[in-house]
Design a protein around this motif. Structure first.
Motif, short mmCIF file in Angstrom:
data_model
loop_
_atom_site.label_atom_id
_atom_site.label_comp_id
_atom_site.label_asym_id
_atom_site.label_seq_id
_atom_site.Cartn_x
_atom_site.Cartn_y
_atom_site.Cartn_z
N CYS A 278 0.82 -1.20 0.00
CA CYS A 278 0.00 0.00 0.00
C CYS A 278 0.86 1.26 0.00
O CYS A 278 0.60 2.20 0.75
CB CYS A 278 -0.88 -0.12 1.24
N ALA A 284 -8.71 1.35 4.86
CA ALA A 284 -8.75 0.35 5.93
C ALA A 284 -10.03 0.53 6.75
O ALA A 284 -10.55 1.63 6.89
CB ALA A 284 -7.53 0.47 6.83
N GLY A 295 -6.05 -8.30 4.96
CA GLY A 295 -5.72 -7.49 3.80
C GLY A 295 -5.86 -8.30 2.53
O GLY A 295 -6.19 -9.50 2.56
N TRP A 375 -8.25 -3.05 3.73
CA TRP A 375 -7.61 -3.75 4.83
C TRP A 375 -8.54 -3.69 6.03
O TRP A 375 -9.42 -2.81 6.10
CB TRP A 375 -6.28 -3.09 5.18
#
Length: 407
Positions: A278, A284, A295, A375
């Motif tokens: 990333c 996230a 993830g 994520w």
């Protein structure tokens, strides 16, 4: 002097009513129980999402929203690994239930006394006919979880969480919980604390209702999660603010990017100081209902290799317990601030008989969103960092959690 005493008493009364503490208990997860009983492999075979959907889809009304194609990839819940839950009360007089306080969903549901599933027989069930404040709704709902669906009917009643009361709270009475996931669960239901857009059940989620009814002084709640069951407290949800005794340093705030999950931007993920994943930023979810850090599959498989984790035949990743002190640190950069986990933080330890096993706390989960792969920062992350959820300013805050010194 008397005036000073009265002022102090008023201040104490205001502060004690403004913040409500909900103790959280930490218990062995469903996965740990299955492993200890030698049943984990068979369970995972029977509960693969594709097979599970085919087996039970005919049990749900046609058009159930949670059964739509692609819905399962949008909502992932990892209750097999859930460890923290607390008590709520529904109805008049009170009926007690243990629930997961889940920032990764927005619905409240508990088992119904009319439920026909084995899971309901082993848990506390809501008895609508015993509550004088109960309001029947009649609409049906279905919720898809990573390891199964549940089906129920909607209702409204008085809810109490800690010392707070929410009147006419919409919730679901589950009448069908297929499969074995909830049979072994130590909790009765789930209380979602995400945004309304995430809800399957129509109406205000619990915290929205509390805000509308001005039950909380501030539109903020926060979580402290302990590292071990021997810690005190094992965990705590604070409604209406934060507790500075539970963390050190300043709170680092990040704006919510999409109001559904508590979704934020993550700058990067670094292994031993090298930005590996990333690198140009990604999205996230901050999720108290997921124990692990998850993830995209390609990233997580590479991460498992970098920390020396080897796969098992059931998709878990084992680590040599002797090597923990030599494993690399994994750092999540959020809002320019580094949050570093050592192997002692991201490795889960379990006893199998007299043998200690060490498992990676990272898991591959592919969640597609318009903003790209997501994520999930679950309890492996949130145990180390006190988390604050601010609905007033739509932001999430983190600070280093205070943990007792382990001997």
């Amino acid at each position: 002097m008397l005036r000073l005493v009265l002022v102090l008493l008023l201040v104490w009364t205001w502060t004690s009513s403004a913040l409500v503490r909900v103790p959280l208990r930490r218990r062995p997860s469903i996965r740990s129980q299955l492993r200890a009983d030698g049943l984990l492999l068979d369970f995972l075979k029977d509960h693969r999402p594709d097979m599970f959907n085919r087996r039970y889809a005919q049990c749900f009304p046609p058009g159930t929203p949670s059964l739509r194609l692609g819905r399962s990839s949008e909502k992932i819940y990892n209750f097999m690994d859930a460890q923290y839950f607390g008590e709520i009360m529904l109805g008049s007089p009170d009926q007690n239930f243990s629930v997961i306080f889940d920032t990764g969903s927005s619905d409240l549901w508990v088992p119904s006394s009319y439920c026909v599933s084995e899971a309901c027989a082993l848990h506390r069930r809501f008895r609508a006919f015993e509550s004088s404040s109960f309001h029947h709704d009649g609409r049906m709902f279905g919720i898809h979880y990573g390891s199964g669906h549940l089906l129920g009917v909607m209702a409204r009643d008085t809810l109490k969480v800690g010392g707070l009361t929410a009147l006419n709270q919409e919730f679901g009475e589950s009448v069908y919980e297929p499969g074995a996931t909830f049979v072994m669960a130590k909790f009765d239901g789930v209380l979602g604390m995400g945004y309304p857009n995430l809800a399957e059940i129509l109406g205000n989620p619990v915290f929205d209702n509390m805000m509308a009814q001005k039950s909380v002084e501030e539109p903020v709640f926060s979580f402290y999660l302990s590292r071990t069951r021997s810690s005190y407290p094992e965990g705590e949800l604070l409604l209406g603010g934060t507790d500075e005794a539970m963390f050190t340093g300043p709170i680092n705030w990040l704006p919510v990017t999409v109001k559904g999950y508590w979704q934020i931007k993550m700058d990067s993920v670094a292994v031993q100081g090298v930005s590996s994943f990333c690198p140009r930023g990604c999205q996230a979810i901050v999720d108290t209902g997921t124990s692990l850090i998850a993830g995209p599959t390609s990233d997580i498989l590479s991460l498992q290799q970098l920390i020396g984790a080897t796969p098992t035949n059931i998709g878990e990743f084992l680590i040599d317990c002797v090597r923990l002190s030599s494993l690399p640190h994994v750092t999540f950069v959020l809002g320019g601030t580094e949050y570093t986990l050592t192997a002692e933080h991201y490795v889960r330890k379990e006893m199998l008989g007299d043998k200690e096993l060490c498992f990676s706390g990272f898991q591959a989960v592919d969640i597609v969103s318009p903003e790209g792969p997501l994520w999930i920062l679950g309890d492996v992350f949130l145990t180390e960092f006190y988390s604050v959820f601010d609905r007033g300013q739509d932001r999430v805050g983190f600070a280093a959690a205070k943990h007792p010194v382990e001997g």
